[in-house]
Design an enzyme around this catalytic site. Structure first.
Site, PDB file in Angstrom:
ATOM      1  N   ARG A   5       0.832  -1.212   0.000  1.00 43.76           N
ATOM      2  CA  ARG A   5       0.000   0.000   0.000  1.00 43.76           C
ATOM      3  C   ARG A   5       0.867   1.263   0.000  1.00 43.76           C
ATOM      4  O   ARG A   5       1.720   1.429   0.872  1.00 43.76           O
ATOM      5  CB  ARG A   5      -0.892  -0.025   1.243  1.00 43.76           C
ATOM      6  CG  ARG A   5      -1.697   1.212   1.492  1.00 43.76           C
ATOM      7  CD  ARG A   5      -2.881   1.292   0.581  1.00 43.76           C
ATOM      8  NE  ARG A   5      -3.772   2.374   0.982  1.00 43.76           N
ATOM      9  CZ  ARG A   5      -4.755   2.822   0.209  1.00 43.76           C
ATOM     10  NH1 ARG A   5      -4.969   2.296  -0.975  1.00 43.76           N
ATOM     11  NH2 ARG A   5      -5.533   3.806   0.639  1.00 43.76           N
ATOM     12  N   GLU A  36     -13.591 -21.882  26.681  1.00 42.92           N
ATOM     13  CA  GLU A  36     -12.673 -22.710  27.479  1.00 42.92           C
ATOM     14  C   GLU A  36     -12.071 -21.931  28.643  1.00 42.92           C
ATOM     15  O   GLU A  36     -10.886 -22.006  28.918  1.00 42.92           O
ATOM     16  CB  GLU A  36     -11.587 -23.335  26.590  1.00 42.92           C
ATOM     17  CG  GLU A  36     -12.213 -24.318  25.625  1.00 42.92           C
ATOM     18  CD  GLU A  36     -11.313 -25.501  25.296  1.00 42.92           C
ATOM     19  OE1 GLU A  36     -11.494 -26.033  24.216  1.00 42.92           O
ATOM     20  OE2 GLU A  36     -10.477 -25.891  26.114  1.00 42.92           O
ATOM     21  N   THR A  44     -13.069 -17.977  30.414  1.00 42.92           N
ATOM     22  CA  THR A  44     -12.872 -16.577  30.025  1.00 42.92           C
ATOM     23  C   THR A  44     -11.523 -16.080  30.549  1.00 42.92           C
ATOM     24  O   THR A  44     -10.911 -16.708  31.419  1.00 42.92           O
ATOM     25  CB  THR A  44     -13.975 -15.688  30.627  1.00 42.92           C
ATOM     26  OG1 THR A  44     -13.879 -15.821  32.053  1.00 42.92           O
ATOM     27  CG2 THR A  44     -15.356 -16.111  30.161  1.00 42.92           C
TER      28      THR A  44
END
Lengths: 380, 269
Positions: A268, A363, A365
């Site tokens: 870019r 699984e 937090t």
């Protein structure tokens, strides 16, 4: 101290990367868009042992150690996180506990089809009123002669829509009020097991996550995994290992984000030069790479302890909480590097951003992981 | 049919860097892979073994870390692997390399029926090694094969040359170098990778195991000397013309004319 991957681990990474880039990357957009699971590719993966990563060869698995397992999950998730999730959950929290806690007969009946990819596995713990607090489970199992009769609702079952073998956490009723928290192996074709519609998720849309309802579902006594009352032990042991899988998955998403962002930054041009020459973009790239490397080392550390049979509760939790937060941050930075294009579906970074978030949730937090880490510090 | 496949560990091409002082390829920190055409040769040997039976031996000359390439070949399905490694082998040109590889083949009992290698490597790209091994062992050789069949005791081979498709019958034993069109290379199974590292052994032979003297091998045994080495020049990107078919055709003709590729006098008008 060896911090370099072994020759075997280098070959594993190269092997999986080649497969992931040629077979899994091309279907990632379609999986995300339609939610359809590519069974033909899953069959190829089954033939190449992707569904029995840590399971010994005698049961049809690859027999890898945990660091190689983490490398496999990372490389799949780097290009296709929904498939990474399928493989991580199937191996880490479904095939693995059947291997560790199963009898030889159960290994033959359930582990071989799982490890050879003939059946996809699930881990059904979460319920509408029981998530992080597993002790408030409502699913019940009542003994009736040679059977248990199961009743309850399981939600957010990863791989639910495609599963053949389900590990269901339930309380076996003992007397009036008592219950023994246990794990039942329930085949998907059992009468009384019904799968609900696929959840409309923010990310990981290529994985058919759905509720599983058990209504007077009868299973024979030999489908009990471990002993009555061993459910909590099985859940905790399994989740310790499972966290390494989710951490590796988060790492893969973060690494994938860095790779596509690096490429984009070089391509870019703005203000007459490549945006990679701007300090602000370089800061993002440097932060992403540094934190990814730190996450990777935490994962290898936890994996190494697991392979050596050393307690790794704290290290697995550290790897999981850190890697998933790195994934969320790295994908956010990746979208920022891509600018307006990062907010479109023309580039994969928006999918990575959506896929990353759930790593902080399932699984255990991030908050639960921190509780686990703090508890292990305070108990020392 | 007993088959020998020669494999070379090469740097992954997009990462190639040259040590200008020593005129060698920098290998530190660069990912190494099996030369892709050698993978095709290996895959072809697996398919031949499936049809004809026999044993596949992979041989590589290189530094100790070439073990990785051989383990990968074992994971793909080779029966045994021999690593020819000795500090005396360092700096070998293609002739000195071929000599060591030919001596290793001579040591095999029984002598193999078929020798396979890729038609060139992606690092040095000479295509010399296969033909030189065949010359030293006095074997028939066919280069750039893209189809292999057995017809009784003869190999029936096809290859593209100068726009023609050659069909060649060759008696065994023979040496073939293969092109990328011979067969697609299959993905490795993870269990096979694990087994290749945990259950298989690599045979290691040094110069003295092959009865070779120091002046026959490595830099001393080389007939050529590298004066200059440079990575291949970047290919300039193409240009994609978009628009209506008429616009695209006009733009293409204009471009070809401007490059003097299409002569205006030769048009179909």
């Amino acid at each position: 101290m060896h911090l370099e991957p072994s020759m075997k681990q280098a070959v594993i990474r190269r092997t999986v990367r080649k497969f992931a880039e040629t077979r899994l990357a091309p279907v990632a957009v379609e999986m995300d868009r339609t939610g359809l699971f590519p069974w033909d590719i899953a069959q190829e993966m089954a033939d190449l042992n992707y569904f029995g990563l840590e399971i010994p060869a005698q049961y049809g698995g690859a027999g890898l150690e945990t660091i190689s397992y983490a490398i496999v999950i990372e490389e799949i998730s780097r290009v296709n996180a929904a498939m990474g999730l399928c493989v991580a959950v199937h191996n880490g929290v479904s095939a693995s506990p059947v291997y560790v806690f199963g009898t030889e007969k159960q290994r033959e009946r359930f582990l071989v089809p799982l490890a050879t990819g003939k059946k996809i596995g699930t881990f059904c713990l979460t319920e509408p009123n029981a998530g992080s607090d597993a002790s408030s489970l409502e699913t019940s199992a009542i003994r009736d002669g040679d059977n248990y009769i199961l009743n309850g609702n399981k939600v957010f079952v990863t791989n639910g829509g495609i599963s053949g073998i389900n590990l269901v956490f339930a309380g076996i009723q003992t007397g009036e009020k008592g219950k023994k928290f246990s794990v039942c192996i329930v085949e998907s074709e059992r009468e009384g097991l019904e799968k609900g519609p696929t959840e409309e998720l923010m990310g990981m849309r290529g994985n058919p996550v759905c509720p599983i309802v058990l209504h007077d579902c009868r299973i024979p006594l030999e489908n009990l995994l471990g002993e009555e009352g061993e459910g909590l032990k099985i859940a905790l042991t399994t989740l310790n290992g499972g966290r390494i899988g989710i951490a590796a998955q988060a790492l893969g998403i973060a690494q994938g984000s860095l790779d596509v962002s690096l490429k984009y930054a070089k391509e870019r041009n703005q203000f007459g030069k490549s945006i990679s020459e701007f300090g602000a973009i370089q800061d993002f790239l440097a932060d992403m790479a540094t934190r990814i490397e730190a996450a990777r080392l935490l994962i290898y550390r936890a994996s190494d302890l697991k392979d050596k049979g050393i307690n790794h509760v704290r290290e697995s939790a550290m790897a999981k909480v850190y890697a998933s937060e790195v994934a969320v941050d790295a994908t956010r930075m990746g979208v920022q590097i891509h600018g307006g294009y990062g907010y479109t579906k023309a580039y994969p970074i928006e999918r990575f951003y959506r896929d990353a978030k759930v790593c902080e949730i399932y699984e255990g937090t991030s908050e639960i992981q921190r509780m686990v880490i703090a508890k292990s510090l305070l108990n020392e | 049919m007993n088959i020998v496949v020669f494999v070379k560990q090469v740097p992954d091409v997009p990462n190639i860097r040259i040590d200008e002082q020593r005129m060698t390829i920098i290998r530190e920190g660069v990912e190494s892979i099996i030369n892709p055409l050698d993978c095709v040769a290996l895959q072809a040997s697996l398919e031949l073994r499936e049809r004809e039976g026999g044993c596949i031996t992979v041989i590589s000359m290189g530094p100790p870390q070439s073990e990785e390439a051989l383990r990968e070949a074992l994971a793909a399905g080779a029966d045994q692997a021999i690593l020819l490694t000795d500090s005396a082998f360092a700096g070998a040109d293609t002739l000195a390399t071929s000599h060591v590889l030919a001596m290793a083949v001579s040591k095999l009992q029984p002598f193999p029926d078929l020798l396979l290698c890729g038609m060139q490597t992606i690092d040095s790209d000479t295509g010399h090694v296969g033909p030189q091994i065949a010359e030293e062992l006095d074997l028939p050789q066919v280069c750039g094969v893209n189809e292999i069949h057995m017809d009784g005791h003869l190999l029936v081979l096809k290859r593209l040359s100068e726009g023609f498709l050659d069909t060649i019958r060759v008696p065994l034993p023979a040496l073939l170098t293969v092109s990328k069109d011979l067969c697609p290379v299959k993905n490795l199974s993870l269990g096979a990778v694990e087994a290749a590292f945990s259950q298989k052994d690599i045979i290691r032979w040094a110069a003295h195991d092959l009865g070779l003297q120091p002046d026959e091998v490595g830099l001393k045994g080389s007939a050529t000397h590298v004066r200059k080495l440079r990575p291949p020049a970047d290919r300039t990107g193409g240009r994609i013309v978009t628009g209506s078919p008429q616009f695209i055709v006009d733009a293409l003709i204009h471009k070809l004319e401007s490059m003097s590729i299409l002569d205006e006098e030769d048009g179909n008008e």
